[in-house]
Design an enzyme around this catalytic site. Structure first.
Site, short mmCIF file in Angstrom:
data_model
loop_
_atom_site.label_atom_id
_atom_site.label_comp_id
_atom_site.label_asym_id
_atom_site.label_seq_id
_atom_site.Cartn_x
_atom_site.Cartn_y
_atom_site.Cartn_z
N ARG A 185 38.66 18.50 12.23
CA ARG A 185 38.70 19.09 10.90
C ARG A 185 37.37 19.75 10.50
NH1 ARG A 185 42.24 17.26 7.30
NH2 ARG A 185 42.45 15.34 8.48
N CYS A 213 64.37 24.21 1.73
CA CYS A 213 65.34 23.62 0.83
C CYS A 213 65.17 22.11 0.73
CB CYS A 213 66.74 24.00 1.27
SG CYS A 213 66.96 25.77 1.09
N GLU A 214 64.01 21.69 0.24
CA GLU A 214 63.75 20.29 -0.07
C GLU A 214 62.80 20.27 -1.26
OE1 GLU A 214 62.76 17.56 3.02
OE2 GLU A 214 63.94 18.63 4.53
C1 LIG Z 1 42.41 13.39 15.65
C2 LIG Z 1 41.31 12.82 16.43
C3 LIG Z 1 40.00 13.24 16.20
C4 LIG Z 1 39.61 14.25 15.15
O1 LIG Z 1 39.82 13.89 13.84
P1 LIG Z 1 39.24 14.85 12.70
O2 LIG Z 1 39.54 14.14 11.45
O3 LIG Z 1 39.98 16.15 12.79
O4 LIG Z 1 37.79 15.03 12.94
C5 LIG Z 1 39.01 12.72 17.01
N1 LIG Z 1 39.29 11.81 17.98
C6 LIG Z 1 40.54 11.39 18.22
C7 LIG Z 1 40.77 10.41 19.32
C8 LIG Z 1 41.59 11.86 17.45
O5 LIG Z 1 42.83 11.43 17.69
#
Ligand SMILES: *Cc1c(COP(=O)(O)O)cnc(C)c1O
Length: 407
Positions: A264, A331-332
Protein backbone atom coordinates in the site's frame (compact mmCIF):
# COMPACT_ATOMS: atom_id res chain seq x y z
CA UNK A 1 -7.34 18.55 -11.80
CA UNK A 2 -3.99 17.33 -13.04
CA UNK A 3 -2.40 13.90 -12.61
CA UNK A 4 1.32 13.74 -13.34
CA UNK A 5 1.04 17.01 -15.26
CA UNK A 6 -1.87 15.85 -17.45
CA UNK A 7 -5.49 17.02 -17.22
CA UNK A 8 -7.82 14.43 -15.69
CA UNK A 9 -10.63 15.54 -17.98
CA UNK A 10 -8.47 14.96 -21.05
CA UNK A 11 -7.42 11.54 -19.80
CA UNK A 12 -11.05 10.50 -19.24
CA UNK A 13 -12.05 11.82 -22.67
CA UNK A 14 -9.19 10.00 -24.36
CA UNK A 15 -9.32 6.64 -22.56
CA UNK A 16 -12.92 6.42 -21.35
CA UNK A 17 -14.21 5.72 -17.85
CA UNK A 18 -13.93 4.16 -15.39
CA UNK A 19 -10.16 4.30 -15.59
CA UNK A 20 -7.32 3.97 -13.08
CA UNK A 21 -4.68 6.65 -13.63
CA UNK A 22 -1.24 6.26 -12.07
CA UNK A 23 1.41 8.95 -11.64
CA UNK A 24 4.71 7.17 -12.36
CA UNK A 25 6.86 9.65 -10.44
CA UNK A 26 4.78 9.16 -7.28
CA UNK A 27 5.48 5.42 -7.32
CA UNK A 28 9.19 6.13 -7.66
CA UNK A 29 9.15 8.77 -4.90
CA UNK A 30 7.31 6.47 -2.48
CA UNK A 31 9.78 3.65 -3.09
CA UNK A 32 12.78 5.94 -2.64
CA UNK A 33 11.34 7.46 0.55
CA UNK A 34 10.80 4.12 2.28
CA UNK A 35 14.05 2.59 1.03
CA UNK A 36 15.95 5.72 2.05
CA UNK A 37 14.43 5.78 5.52
CA UNK A 38 15.70 2.28 6.35
CA UNK A 39 18.91 2.07 4.31
CA UNK A 40 20.36 5.06 6.18
CA UNK A 41 20.63 2.77 9.18
CA UNK A 42 21.30 -0.74 7.96
CA UNK A 43 21.41 -3.08 4.96
CA UNK A 44 17.85 -2.96 3.64
CA UNK A 45 15.79 -4.90 1.15
CA UNK A 46 12.42 -3.43 0.26
CA UNK A 47 10.23 -6.12 -1.26
CA UNK A 48 7.19 -4.55 -2.89
CA UNK A 49 4.09 -6.55 -1.87
CA UNK A 50 2.79 -6.81 -5.38
CA UNK A 51 -0.72 -8.00 -4.57
CA UNK A 52 -1.50 -4.31 -4.03
CA UNK A 53 -1.06 -3.67 -7.77
CA UNK A 54 0.33 -6.21 -10.22
CA UNK A 55 0.16 -4.24 -13.44
CA UNK A 56 3.27 -5.20 -15.41
CA UNK A 57 4.14 -1.55 -16.07
CA UNK A 58 4.00 -0.73 -12.35
CA UNK A 59 6.14 -3.79 -11.62
CA UNK A 60 8.62 -2.64 -14.26
CA UNK A 61 8.93 0.79 -12.63
CA UNK A 62 9.78 -0.88 -9.32
CA UNK A 63 12.21 -3.25 -11.02
CA UNK A 64 14.01 -0.19 -12.37
CA UNK A 65 14.06 1.32 -8.88
CA UNK A 66 15.82 -1.78 -7.55
CA UNK A 67 12.96 -3.14 -5.45
CA UNK A 68 12.51 -6.78 -4.56
CA UNK A 69 9.14 -8.52 -4.53
CA UNK A 70 6.88 -10.11 -1.95
CA UNK A 71 4.67 -12.54 -3.88
CA UNK A 72 1.80 -14.52 -2.38
CA UNK A 73 0.97 -16.77 -5.33
CA UNK A 74 2.60 -18.52 -8.26
CA UNK A 75 0.73 -16.09 -10.50
CA UNK A 76 2.37 -13.13 -8.81
CA UNK A 77 5.78 -14.81 -9.06
CA UNK A 78 5.27 -15.36 -12.79
CA UNK A 79 4.05 -11.79 -13.35
CA UNK A 80 7.16 -10.43 -11.65
CA UNK A 81 9.45 -12.68 -13.70
CA UNK A 82 7.63 -11.46 -16.80
CA UNK A 83 8.26 -7.87 -15.68
CA UNK A 84 11.98 -8.67 -15.59
CA UNK A 85 12.65 -9.41 -11.92
CA UNK A 86 15.25 -12.11 -11.38
CA UNK A 87 14.16 -14.96 -9.04
CA UNK A 88 16.68 -13.96 -6.36
CA UNK A 89 14.82 -10.68 -5.88
CA UNK A 90 11.52 -12.41 -5.12
CA UNK A 91 10.33 -13.99 -1.89
CA UNK A 92 7.21 -16.12 -1.90
CA UNK A 93 4.91 -16.10 1.13
CA UNK A 94 1.96 -18.36 0.39
CA UNK A 95 -0.71 -19.58 2.75
CA UNK A 96 -2.47 -22.94 2.34
CA UNK A 97 -0.83 -23.57 -1.00
CA UNK A 98 -0.60 -26.87 -2.87
CA UNK A 99 2.40 -29.13 -3.42
CA UNK A 100 2.17 -28.33 -7.11
CA UNK A 101 2.48 -24.60 -6.41
CA UNK A 102 5.42 -25.11 -4.00
CA UNK A 103 7.16 -27.21 -6.63
CA UNK A 104 6.60 -24.64 -9.36
CA UNK A 105 7.80 -21.72 -7.22
CA UNK A 106 10.83 -23.66 -6.08
CA UNK A 107 11.72 -24.70 -9.65
CA UNK A 108 11.64 -21.05 -10.69
CA UNK A 109 14.40 -20.41 -8.13
CA UNK A 110 12.30 -18.28 -5.79
CA UNK A 111 12.84 -18.50 -2.02
CA UNK A 112 9.89 -19.77 -0.02
CA UNK A 113 8.82 -18.20 3.25
CA UNK A 114 7.06 -21.08 4.99
CA UNK A 115 3.72 -20.54 6.72
CA UNK A 116 3.36 -23.81 8.66
CA UNK A 117 5.22 -26.89 9.88
CA UNK A 118 3.03 -28.95 7.57
CA UNK A 119 4.11 -26.86 4.57
CA UNK A 120 7.75 -27.37 5.64
CA UNK A 121 7.36 -31.17 5.66
CA UNK A 122 5.75 -31.00 2.22
CA UNK A 123 8.55 -28.79 0.87
CA UNK A 124 11.15 -31.15 2.33
CA UNK A 125 9.85 -33.85 -0.01
CA UNK A 126 9.60 -31.48 -3.00
CA UNK A 127 12.75 -29.39 -2.70
CA UNK A 128 15.03 -30.66 0.09
CA UNK A 129 17.87 -28.39 1.18
CA UNK A 130 16.39 -25.27 -0.42
CA UNK A 131 16.66 -21.78 1.07
CA UNK A 132 13.77 -21.00 3.41
CA UNK A 133 12.53 -18.58 5.98
CA UNK A 134 9.51 -18.80 8.24
CA UNK A 135 6.52 -16.61 8.80
CA UNK A 136 5.71 -16.61 12.49
CA UNK A 137 2.53 -15.42 14.21
CA UNK A 138 3.87 -12.67 16.48
CA UNK A 139 0.72 -12.33 18.59
CA UNK A 140 0.56 -8.69 17.56
CA UNK A 141 -2.07 -7.59 15.07
CA UNK A 142 -2.73 -4.28 13.39
CA UNK A 143 -4.72 -3.11 10.39
CA UNK A 144 -7.39 -0.82 8.98
CA UNK A 145 -9.97 -3.59 9.26
CA UNK A 146 -10.34 -6.92 11.09
CA UNK A 147 -10.37 -8.53 7.64
CA UNK A 148 -6.74 -7.55 7.05
CA UNK A 149 -5.33 -7.98 10.56
CA UNK A 150 -3.04 -10.98 10.27
CA UNK A 151 -0.54 -11.18 13.12
CA UNK A 152 -2.83 -11.75 16.10
CA UNK A 153 -2.67 -14.94 18.17
CA UNK A 154 -4.84 -17.61 16.58
CA UNK A 155 -4.63 -16.08 13.09
CA UNK A 156 -4.54 -18.44 10.11
CA UNK A 157 -1.12 -17.05 9.16
CA UNK A 158 2.28 -18.18 10.33
CA UNK A 159 3.80 -20.56 12.85
CA UNK A 160 2.20 -20.18 16.30
CA UNK A 161 4.72 -18.66 18.71
CA UNK A 162 5.06 -21.71 20.95
CA UNK A 163 5.96 -23.89 17.94
CA UNK A 164 8.53 -21.61 16.31
CA UNK A 165 11.69 -22.98 17.93
CA UNK A 166 10.74 -26.61 17.33
CA UNK A 167 9.92 -25.82 13.72
CA UNK A 168 13.29 -24.17 13.07
CA UNK A 169 15.08 -27.09 14.78
CA UNK A 170 13.18 -29.51 12.57
CA UNK A 171 14.05 -27.42 9.49
CA UNK A 172 17.71 -27.71 10.40
CA UNK A 173 17.41 -31.50 10.77
CA UNK A 174 15.68 -31.66 7.39
CA UNK A 175 18.70 -29.94 5.84
CA UNK A 176 17.07 -26.68 4.81
CA UNK A 177 19.26 -23.64 4.33
CA UNK A 178 17.61 -21.31 6.86
CA UNK A 179 17.84 -17.65 5.89
CA UNK A 180 15.49 -15.59 7.98
CA UNK A 181 12.42 -14.93 10.03
CA UNK A 182 9.31 -13.07 8.98
CA UNK A 183 6.12 -11.61 10.44
CA UNK A 184 3.36 -9.48 8.95
CA UNK A 185 1.01 -7.93 11.48
CA UNK A 186 -1.64 -6.71 9.06
CA UNK A 187 -2.38 -4.04 6.51
CA UNK A 188 -2.91 -0.33 6.93
CA UNK A 189 -1.75 0.21 10.49
CA UNK A 190 -1.25 3.90 11.30
CA UNK A 191 1.03 3.76 14.34
CA UNK A 192 4.59 2.67 14.99
CA UNK A 193 4.07 0.80 18.30
CA UNK A 194 2.68 -2.53 17.00
CA UNK A 195 5.69 -2.82 14.67
CA UNK A 196 7.99 -2.40 17.65
CA UNK A 197 6.05 -4.96 19.67
CA UNK A 198 6.37 -7.37 16.75
CA UNK A 199 10.11 -6.66 16.43
CA UNK A 200 10.56 -7.39 20.15
CA UNK A 201 9.04 -10.84 19.56
CA UNK A 202 11.17 -11.48 16.46
CA UNK A 203 14.37 -10.45 18.21
CA UNK A 204 13.73 -12.76 21.15
CA UNK A 205 13.25 -15.66 18.72
CA UNK A 206 16.35 -14.71 16.71
CA UNK A 207 18.47 -14.88 19.85
CA UNK A 208 16.92 -18.11 21.05
CA UNK A 209 17.66 -19.64 17.62
CA UNK A 210 21.22 -18.40 17.79
CA UNK A 211 21.58 -20.38 21.01
CA UNK A 212 20.62 -23.46 18.99
CA UNK A 213 23.26 -22.68 16.37
CA UNK A 214 20.83 -21.23 13.84
CA UNK A 215 22.11 -17.88 12.59
CA UNK A 216 19.79 -15.80 10.46
CA UNK A 217 20.70 -13.44 7.63
CA UNK A 218 17.60 -11.28 7.74
CA UNK A 219 14.63 -10.18 9.79
CA UNK A 220 11.59 -9.42 7.64
CA UNK A 221 9.15 -7.03 9.32
CA UNK A 222 6.42 -7.61 6.72
CA UNK A 223 4.35 -4.80 5.29
CA UNK A 224 1.31 -2.96 6.52
CA UNK A 225 2.55 0.60 6.71
CA UNK A 226 -0.64 2.63 6.49
CA UNK A 227 -1.30 5.74 4.47
CA UNK A 228 -3.66 8.64 5.15
CA UNK A 229 -6.90 8.24 3.21
CA UNK A 230 -8.70 11.16 4.87
CA UNK A 231 -7.70 14.77 4.23
CA UNK A 232 -6.80 15.55 7.86
CA UNK A 233 -5.15 12.23 8.66
CA UNK A 234 -1.44 12.17 9.43
CA UNK A 235 1.15 10.06 7.66
CA UNK A 236 2.96 7.40 9.63
CA UNK A 237 6.43 8.66 10.50
CA UNK A 238 8.52 6.18 8.51
CA UNK A 239 11.76 7.84 9.63
CA UNK A 240 10.83 7.09 13.24
CA UNK A 241 9.69 3.58 12.31
CA UNK A 242 12.97 2.89 10.52
CA UNK A 243 15.16 4.39 13.21
CA UNK A 244 13.41 2.50 16.02
CA UNK A 245 13.32 -0.90 14.33
CA UNK A 246 16.85 -0.84 12.95
CA UNK A 247 18.35 0.26 16.25
CA UNK A 248 16.54 -2.58 18.03
CA UNK A 249 18.01 -5.07 15.55
CA UNK A 250 21.50 -3.59 15.67
CA UNK A 251 21.63 -3.37 19.45
CA UNK A 252 20.06 -6.70 20.29
CA UNK A 253 21.06 -9.13 17.49
CA UNK A 254 23.81 -10.06 15.03
CA UNK A 255 21.41 -9.90 12.08
CA UNK A 256 22.73 -7.61 9.35
CA UNK A 257 19.78 -7.18 7.00
CA UNK A 258 16.25 -5.88 7.47
CA UNK A 259 13.60 -6.72 4.93
CA UNK A 260 10.26 -5.00 4.60
CA UNK A 261 7.30 -5.61 2.33
CA UNK A 262 5.29 -2.47 1.80
CA UNK A 263 2.49 -2.73 -0.75
CA UNK A 264 0.00 0.00 0.00
CA UNK A 265 2.68 2.51 1.00
CA UNK A 266 4.32 2.36 -2.43
CA UNK A 267 1.34 2.52 -4.75
CA UNK A 268 -1.72 3.78 -2.87
CA UNK A 269 -1.52 7.54 -3.43
CA UNK A 270 -0.01 7.17 -6.91
CA UNK A 271 -3.37 6.43 -8.47
CA UNK A 272 -6.75 8.07 -8.95
CA UNK A 273 -9.84 6.27 -10.20
CA UNK A 274 -11.77 8.47 -12.64
CA UNK A 275 -15.46 7.69 -12.96
CA UNK A 276 -18.20 9.50 -14.90
CA UNK A 277 -21.49 10.73 -13.41
CA UNK A 278 -24.26 8.84 -15.21
CA UNK A 279 -27.26 9.73 -13.07
CA UNK A 280 -28.51 11.90 -10.21
CA UNK A 281 -31.29 11.21 -7.73
CA UNK A 282 -32.77 13.13 -4.80
CA UNK A 283 -34.78 10.75 -2.63
CA UNK A 284 -35.75 13.41 -0.13
CA UNK A 285 -33.73 11.46 2.42
CA UNK A 286 -30.47 11.23 0.49
CA UNK A 287 -28.97 12.67 -2.66
CA UNK A 288 -27.23 10.18 -4.91
CA UNK A 289 -24.55 10.73 -7.52
CA UNK A 290 -24.61 7.64 -9.74
CA UNK A 291 -21.27 6.91 -11.39
CA UNK A 292 -19.94 4.25 -13.76
CA UNK A 293 -17.59 2.62 -11.21
CA UNK A 294 -19.01 0.32 -8.55
CA UNK A 295 -17.62 -2.32 -6.25
CA UNK A 296 -16.74 -4.28 -9.37
CA UNK A 297 -14.16 -1.52 -10.02
CA UNK A 298 -13.16 -0.56 -6.46
CA UNK A 299 -14.31 -2.98 -3.76
CA UNK A 300 -12.61 -1.39 -0.73
CA UNK A 301 -15.55 0.76 0.48
CA UNK A 302 -17.99 -2.15 0.18
CA UNK A 303 -15.60 -4.78 1.49
CA UNK A 304 -13.91 -2.94 4.35
CA UNK A 305 -16.01 0.22 4.83
CA UNK A 306 -12.92 2.06 3.66
CA UNK A 307 -12.85 5.79 3.18
CA UNK A 308 -11.68 7.14 -0.18
CA UNK A 309 -11.64 10.88 -0.68
CA UNK A 310 -13.61 12.03 -3.73
CA UNK A 311 -13.71 15.26 -5.74
CA UNK A 312 -15.25 16.47 -8.98
CA UNK A 313 -12.25 16.62 -11.30
CA UNK A 314 -13.90 19.14 -13.60
CA UNK A 315 -15.09 21.41 -10.77
CA UNK A 316 -12.01 21.64 -8.58
CA UNK A 317 -12.11 24.57 -6.16
CA UNK A 318 -15.86 25.22 -6.63
CA UNK A 319 -18.01 25.77 -3.54
CA UNK A 320 -19.76 22.66 -2.26
CA UNK A 321 -23.55 22.76 -2.28
CA UNK A 322 -24.82 19.70 -0.50
CA UNK A 323 -24.08 16.20 0.78
CA UNK A 324 -24.17 13.24 -1.57
CA UNK A 325 -23.57 9.52 -1.66
CA UNK A 326 -21.45 8.44 -4.61
CA UNK A 327 -22.82 5.10 -5.77
CA UNK A 328 -22.13 2.69 -8.62
CA UNK A 329 -23.98 0.61 -11.21
CA UNK A 330 -23.96 -2.69 -9.30
CA UNK A 331 -27.34 -4.03 -8.25
CA UNK A 332 -26.66 -4.26 -4.52
CA UNK A 333 -27.28 -1.66 -1.82
CA UNK A 334 -23.76 -2.22 -0.56
CA UNK A 335 -22.41 -0.78 -3.79
CA UNK A 336 -20.99 2.61 -2.94
CA UNK A 337 -17.76 4.58 -3.25
CA UNK A 338 -18.41 7.38 -0.75
CA UNK A 339 -21.05 8.27 1.85
CA UNK A 340 -22.21 11.76 2.85
CA UNK A 341 -19.66 13.89 0.99
CA UNK A 342 -20.04 17.56 0.25
CA UNK A 343 -19.64 18.19 -3.48
CA UNK A 344 -20.10 21.22 -5.77
CA UNK A 345 -23.48 20.65 -7.41
CA UNK A 346 -22.71 17.49 -9.44
CA UNK A 347 -24.16 17.26 -12.95
CA UNK A 348 -24.57 14.34 -15.36
CA UNK A 349 -21.33 14.02 -17.33
CA UNK A 350 -19.11 15.31 -14.51
CA UNK A 351 -15.96 13.41 -13.63
CA UNK A 352 -15.52 12.04 -10.10
CA UNK A 353 -11.95 11.43 -8.96
CA UNK A 354 -11.56 8.74 -6.30
CA UNK A 355 -8.22 9.28 -4.58
CA UNK A 356 -5.72 6.77 -3.19
CA UNK A 357 -6.93 3.98 -5.42
CA UNK A 358 -3.51 2.53 -6.35
CA UNK A 359 -3.42 -0.23 -3.73
CA UNK A 360 -5.98 -3.04 -3.72
CA UNK A 361 -7.94 -1.11 -6.35
CA UNK A 362 -7.66 -2.65 -9.80
CA UNK A 363 -6.07 -5.79 -8.34
CA UNK A 364 -9.30 -6.58 -6.45
CA UNK A 365 -11.68 -5.61 -9.24
CA UNK A 366 -14.07 -8.13 -10.76
CA UNK A 367 -16.45 -8.68 -13.66
CA UNK A 368 -19.52 -8.86 -11.40
CA UNK A 369 -22.71 -7.86 -13.22
CA UNK A 370 -20.91 -8.78 -16.47
CA UNK A 371 -19.03 -5.50 -16.56
CA UNK A 372 -15.64 -5.94 -18.22
CA UNK A 373 -12.53 -4.89 -16.25
CA UNK A 374 -11.59 -1.26 -16.85
CA UNK A 375 -8.48 0.34 -18.35
CA UNK A 376 -5.33 1.51 -16.56
CA UNK A 377 -3.29 4.52 -17.65
CA UNK A 378 0.20 5.63 -16.64
CA UNK A 379 1.12 9.30 -16.65
CA UNK A 380 4.67 10.55 -16.76
CA UNK A 381 6.00 13.95 -17.68
CA UNK A 382 2.58 15.19 -18.81
CA UNK A 383 2.08 12.20 -21.14
CA UNK A 384 -0.55 9.52 -20.63
CA UNK A 385 -0.07 5.95 -21.85
CA UNK A 386 -2.41 3.00 -21.74
CA UNK A 387 -0.98 0.22 -19.55
CA UNK A 388 -4.07 -2.00 -19.67
CA UNK A 389 -6.80 -1.98 -22.27
CA UNK A 390 -10.36 -1.98 -21.03
CA UNK A 391 -11.84 -5.43 -21.53
CA UNK A 392 -14.63 -6.12 -23.99
CA UNK A 393 -17.55 -8.54 -23.75
CA UNK A 394 -15.41 -11.04 -25.67
CA UNK A 395 -13.13 -11.12 -22.61
CA UNK A 396 -16.10 -11.79 -20.34
CA UNK A 397 -17.22 -14.72 -22.52
CA UNK A 398 -13.76 -16.14 -23.12
CA UNK A 399 -13.25 -19.56 -21.45
CA UNK A 400 -16.99 -20.13 -21.04
CA UNK A 401 -18.30 -23.26 -22.73
CA UNK A 402 -21.90 -23.94 -23.61
CA UNK A 403 -22.33 -27.69 -24.14
CA UNK A 404 -23.36 -28.61 -27.70
CA UNK A 405 -26.81 -29.85 -26.60
CA UNK A 406 -27.65 -26.39 -25.19
CA UNK A 407 -26.73 -24.43 -28.27
C1 LIG B 1 -0.31 -8.07 1.91
C2 LIG B 1 1.02 -8.36 2.44
C3 LIG B 1 1.96 -7.32 2.58
C4 LIG B 1 1.67 -5.88 2.24
O1 LIG B 1 0.72 -5.24 3.00
P1 LIG B 1 0.54 -3.67 2.80
O2 LIG B 1 -0.46 -3.30 3.81
O3 LIG B 1 0.02 -3.45 1.41
O4 LIG B 1 1.85 -3.01 3.00
C5 LIG B 1 3.22 -7.66 3.02
N1 LIG B 1 3.55 -8.93 3.34
C6 LIG B 1 2.67 -9.94 3.22
C7 LIG B 1 3.11 -11.32 3.56
C8 LIG B 1 1.38 -9.70 2.78
O5 LIG B 1 0.51 -10.70 2.68
Amino acid sequence: MYIGGKSAVEIADEFGTPVYVTDEQRVRENYRRIYGAFSRFMDTRVHYACKANTNLAILSILREEGAGIDAVSIGEVMSCLKAGFTPDRIMYTGVNVSDAELKAVSELGVMINLDSACEMERLARIAPCSDVSFRITPGVGSGHSAKVTTGNKGAKFGIPLDQVIDTYARAKDLGFNIKGIHAHIGSGGQVVEPFMDMMEVLIELVNELKGLGIDLEFIDMGGGIGVPYRPQEEEMDVEELASNLTSMIEEETDVKTIMLEPGRYIVCDSTVLLTRVNDLKDTGVKRYVGVDAGFNTLVRPTMYDSYHHVALANRMGKACTSKYDVVGPICESGDYLAHDRVLPDPQVGDLVAVYDAGAYGFSMSSRYNSRPLCAEVLVNDGKAELIREAETMEDVWRHQIVPERLR
